[in-house]
Design an enzyme around this catalytic site. Structure first.
Site, PDB file in Angstrom:
ATOM      1  N   GLY A   1       0.842  -1.191   0.000  1.00  0.00           N
ATOM      2  CA  GLY A   1       0.000   0.000   0.000  1.00  0.00           C
ATOM      3  C   GLY A   1       0.873   1.234   0.000  1.00  0.00           C
ATOM      4  CB  THR A   2       1.378   3.873  -2.066  1.00  0.00           C
ATOM      5  OG1 THR A   2       0.123   3.839  -2.749  1.00  0.00           O
ATOM      6  CG2 THR A   2       2.276   2.836  -2.704  1.00  0.00           C
ATOM      7  CB  THR A   3       0.254   8.237  -0.891  1.00  0.00           C
ATOM      8  OG1 THR A   3       1.240   7.950  -1.875  1.00  0.00           O
ATOM      9  CG2 THR A   3       0.503   9.576  -0.285  1.00  0.00           C
TER      10      THR A   3
END
Length: 279
Positions: free
Chosen positions: A43-45
């Site tokens: 997962g990112t931002t």
């Protein structure tokens, strides 16, 4: 969430580590080569921003495995309990497991002690969980969460970020994590003003995620075609409340219309949203 029930002969009592073992949630760090770790969904931002009534947490919906999009609707912002939340970035599976254990730990404390753990105590508990995850992080499965909540004693929102060793750092006004954190954090830094109201801080968080998606391939933008919007939640004295997708859709439309006006461009044929994932 409900705690598992045990008989008198095997009740772990206040021992949370014992509870985790008896619930079958204890796990050993996976022996994952780095090349395999890169193929595990990440997962990112995510961002967290303080405002007049509390804190806003927001995260995009994309998970990637290397250069591939593995999930378009993953959730990265969760309630930890009624007055706090966690936003995750990093290896998706271990991150979600960590959030589940954290939720269970807070509920366990409340049931054993008969009172809420302080916000500072919750932040410290999550720090310990991140530190315990270090062996997996050294194999490429790092989990770097944000934690935020409404401090009932102080009457204000507070937010914390962590490093992979479990280092806990309280931030004054905002924090970001994940691959798009540089771009998202810069947008928040430029747009933040003390005492922002709910509407202004939600708009600021959405602009931060949109900018990150415009610059970082691992961050997903708004997807009007599929009706996929970021997860945004407010945490105030009213508790953890998720912002409805209908409201996010309207705010994104306003944001992008303002972008078109400022750039002197026109709306793309057949759609209202541009700059996001429509594949």
């Amino acid at each position: 969430m409900t705690l598992p029930l045990f008989g008198p002969h095997d009740d772990p009592g206040p021992d949370f580590a014992g509870l985790v073992r008896r619930a079958g949630r204890a796990s050993e760090p996976p022996l994952t080569p780095l090349a395999d770790a890169l193929r595990i969904p990440h997962g990112t931002t995510v961002v967290a921003v303080r405002y007049a009534e509390g804190v806003v947490m927001a995260g995009d919906r994309r998970a990637t495995s290397g250069h591939l999009i593995s999930h378009r609707t993953i959730e990265k912002v969760f309630p930890a309990d009624r007055f706090s939340g966690v936003a995750i970035a990093g290896a998706a599976g271990p991150a979600i497991e960590m959030v589940t254990l954290f939720q269970l730990q807070l509920e366990h404390y409340e049931k054993v002690e008969g009172s809420h753990l302080s916000l500072e105590g919750k932040a410290n508990q999550l720090s310990q969980m991140v530190r315990n995850h270090l062996p997996a992080a050294m194999q490429g499965l790092a989990v770097v969460p944000l934690f935020a909540g409404y401090d009932l004693a102080r009457g204000s929102g507070r937010l914390f970020q962590y490093d992979v060793t479990g280092g806990r750092y309280e931030e004054q006004d905002y924090a970001a994590s994940g691959s798009g954190m540089l771009h998202a954090g810069t947008v928040v830094k430029l747009g933040f003003r003390p005492g922002l109201d709910r509407a202004a801080v939600v708009d600021l968080a959405l602009r931060a995620l949109w900018t990150a998606a415009d610059e970082d391939s691992a961050t997903g933008g708004p997807d009007a075609l599929r009706g996929i919007w970021p997860v945004v939640a407010t945490i105030s004295d009213q508790g953890y409340q998720r912002v409805p997708d209908v409201e996010l859709s309207e705010r994104f439309a306003t944001l992008l219309e303002a972008e078109r006006v400022s750039r002197g461009t026109t709306a793309p044929a057949g759609g209202q949203i541009s700059g996001g994932d429509a594949r």
